[in-house]
Motif scaffolding. Sequence first.
Motif, PDB file in Angstrom:
ATOM      1  N   LYS A 154       0.947  -1.436   0.192  1.00  0.00           N
ATOM      2  CA  LYS A 154      -0.590  -0.145  -0.103  1.00  0.00           C
ATOM      3  C   LYS A 154       0.642   1.202  -0.036  1.00  0.00           C
ATOM      4  O   LYS A 154       0.291   2.386  -0.742  1.00  0.00           O
ATOM      5  CB  LYS A 154      -0.855  -0.317   1.534  1.00  0.00           C
ATOM      6  CG  LYS A 154      -1.755  -0.961   1.237  1.00  0.00           C
ATOM      7  CD  LYS A 154      -3.282  -0.880   0.163  1.00  0.00           C
ATOM      8  CE  LYS A 154      -4.341  -1.518  -0.188  1.00  0.00           C
ATOM      9  NZ  LYS A 154      -4.981  -2.136   1.904  1.00  0.00           N
ATOM     10  N   GLN A 157       1.719   1.773  -3.747  1.00  0.00           N
ATOM     11  CA  GLN A 157       1.534   1.560  -4.308  1.00  0.00           C
ATOM     12  C   GLN A 157       0.893   3.458  -4.158  1.00  0.00           C
ATOM     13  O   GLN A 157       0.591   4.089  -5.216  1.00  0.00           O
ATOM     14  CB  GLN A 157       0.591   0.752  -4.208  1.00  0.00           C
ATOM     15  CG  GLN A 157       0.528   0.284  -5.426  1.00  0.00           C
ATOM     16  CD  GLN A 157      -0.896  -0.710  -4.399  1.00  0.00           C
ATOM     17  OE1 GLN A 157      -1.846  -0.462  -3.761  1.00  0.00           O
ATOM     18  NE2 GLN A 157      -0.600  -1.849  -5.513  1.00  0.00           N
ATOM     19  N   LYS A 158       1.905   3.899  -2.761  1.00  0.00           N
ATOM     20  CA  LYS A 158       1.392   5.424  -3.009  1.00  0.00           C
ATOM     21  C   LYS A 158       2.362   6.488  -3.178  1.00  0.00           C
ATOM     22  O   LYS A 158       2.076   6.867  -4.213  1.00  0.00           O
ATOM     23  CB  LYS A 158       0.656   5.153  -1.390  1.00  0.00           C
ATOM     24  CG  LYS A 158       0.421   7.398  -0.784  1.00  0.00           C
ATOM     25  CD  LYS A 158      -0.110   7.370   0.163  1.00  0.00           C
ATOM     26  CE  LYS A 158      -0.695   8.566   0.599  1.00  0.00           C
ATOM     27  NZ  LYS A 158      -0.943   8.637   1.711  1.00  0.00           N
ATOM     28  N   LYS A 161       3.476   5.626  -6.904  1.00  0.00           N
ATOM     29  CA  LYS A 161       1.945   5.822  -7.844  1.00  0.00           C
ATOM     30  C   LYS A 161       2.666   5.820  -9.380  1.00  0.00           C
ATOM     31  O   LYS A 161       1.658   5.024  -9.713  1.00  0.00           O
ATOM     32  CB  LYS A 161       1.189   6.932  -7.101  1.00  0.00           C
ATOM     33  CG  LYS A 161      -0.250   7.215  -8.097  1.00  0.00           C
ATOM     34  CD  LYS A 161      -0.896   8.097  -7.516  1.00  0.00           C
ATOM     35  CE  LYS A 161      -2.449   7.812  -7.638  1.00  0.00           C
ATOM     36  NZ  LYS A 161      -3.236   9.295  -7.028  1.00  0.00           N
ATOM     37  N   TYR A 164       3.716   3.004 -10.650  1.00  0.00           N
ATOM     38  CA  TYR A 164       3.141   1.683 -10.757  1.00  0.00           C
ATOM     39  C   TYR A 164       1.614   2.271 -11.514  1.00  0.00           C
ATOM     40  O   TYR A 164       1.211   0.747 -12.537  1.00  0.00           O
ATOM     41  CB  TYR A 164       1.851   1.809  -8.971  1.00  0.00           C
ATOM     42  CG  TYR A 164       2.623   0.523  -8.363  1.00  0.00           C
ATOM     43  CD1 TYR A 164       2.509  -0.846  -8.178  1.00  0.00           C
ATOM     44  CD2 TYR A 164       3.536   0.749  -7.017  1.00  0.00           C
ATOM     45  CE1 TYR A 164       2.937  -1.739  -7.289  1.00  0.00           C
ATOM     46  CE2 TYR A 164       4.535   0.109  -6.399  1.00  0.00           C
ATOM     47  CZ  TYR A 164       4.190  -1.583  -6.136  1.00  0.00           C
ATOM     48  OH  TYR A 164       4.469  -2.141  -5.710  1.00  0.00           O
ATOM     49  N   GLN A 165       0.870   2.842 -11.451  1.00  0.00           N
ATOM     50  CA  GLN A 165       0.830   3.277 -13.192  1.00  0.00           C
ATOM     51  C   GLN A 165       0.725   3.560 -14.002  1.00  0.00           C
ATOM     52  O   GLN A 165       0.259   2.235 -15.517  1.00  0.00           O
ATOM     53  CB  GLN A 165       0.286   4.923 -12.497  1.00  0.00           C
ATOM     54  CG  GLN A 165      -0.894   5.096 -11.744  1.00  0.00           C
ATOM     55  CD  GLN A 165      -1.174   6.155 -11.628  1.00  0.00           C
ATOM     56  OE1 GLN A 165      -0.339   7.451 -12.529  1.00  0.00           O
ATOM     57  NE2 GLN A 165      -2.454   7.158 -11.039  1.00  0.00           N
TER      58      GLN A 165
END
Length: 276
Positions: A154, A157-158, A161, A164-165
């Motif tokens: 988590k 992913q933050k 970002k 991950y995108q």
Amino acid sequence: GKRAREGMSVVQVNQKMANLQMQAPKVTTLDGKSVSTSDWIKTTITHSILEIRTEKSYNPKTTGEELKEKLHLIVGTKPAHMILELRDQDGKRVCNIDDKISLGSLPISKSTCYVHVIDTDPHKTLLEFTDVSRVKKFELTDEEYDNRKDTFRKWAQKALKGHYQTLEKEKKVKAAQEEEEEGKEAKLAEGIKKGDRCQLGSGSEFPRRGEVAFIGKVDGKPGTWIGVCLDEPFGKNNGSVNGKKYFHAMPKCGVFVKPSAVEVGDFPEEDMFEEL
């Protein structure tokens, strides 16, 4: 004068330190008495389960039973589950140390002995702390892990970002391309039927001929596959994949390929002696 007295005090201190060093080591008992340990037996301890090798000094009057109680605090094995072996410096067994026998009466030399503790616990309790294979592993599925809060995933992913995108976008593009390719392969498979004569590797130096024997899904392999029974043993199997039979073929005469690799047509079986 003063300097001479200072010199004398230094000499006296040095002499006192030398005398202390010459004195035998002592321990203080519970009742406050000071006992010399100069004749105590230096004992090297090993264990049948634990990978330890430690040294302690014990009173020669210590019995095997008393020694077990002391060793319990060191190795963890209960006295009732101990067998004590006296060993030589090479690790060879000399004799067992009985409960009533004292260390001083053992056949040792130079006040040094080697004691090996054999753990006879039928439940092998110590293995629970040393054998990681006995520890039940904590495992989570990806879905269970995703449902948890404050995980590294988590956070990543933050914090990452954009990265991950990009990965997610590439993953979706790849999946779409694979789906499109499989759609094309499925369409080609519609024009192929079992029993069709075919050729693999048309245009290559060594094309292979055979007969279509299977059309469909193969366990563990995505998409549609064509199983071909080759005329000659230039394949990979006998029509089986991972022990599952999809069609019958002689050894090395079976092969699975994508529909796009199959050319259906008038490809009669060649006679290898035709030109002779």
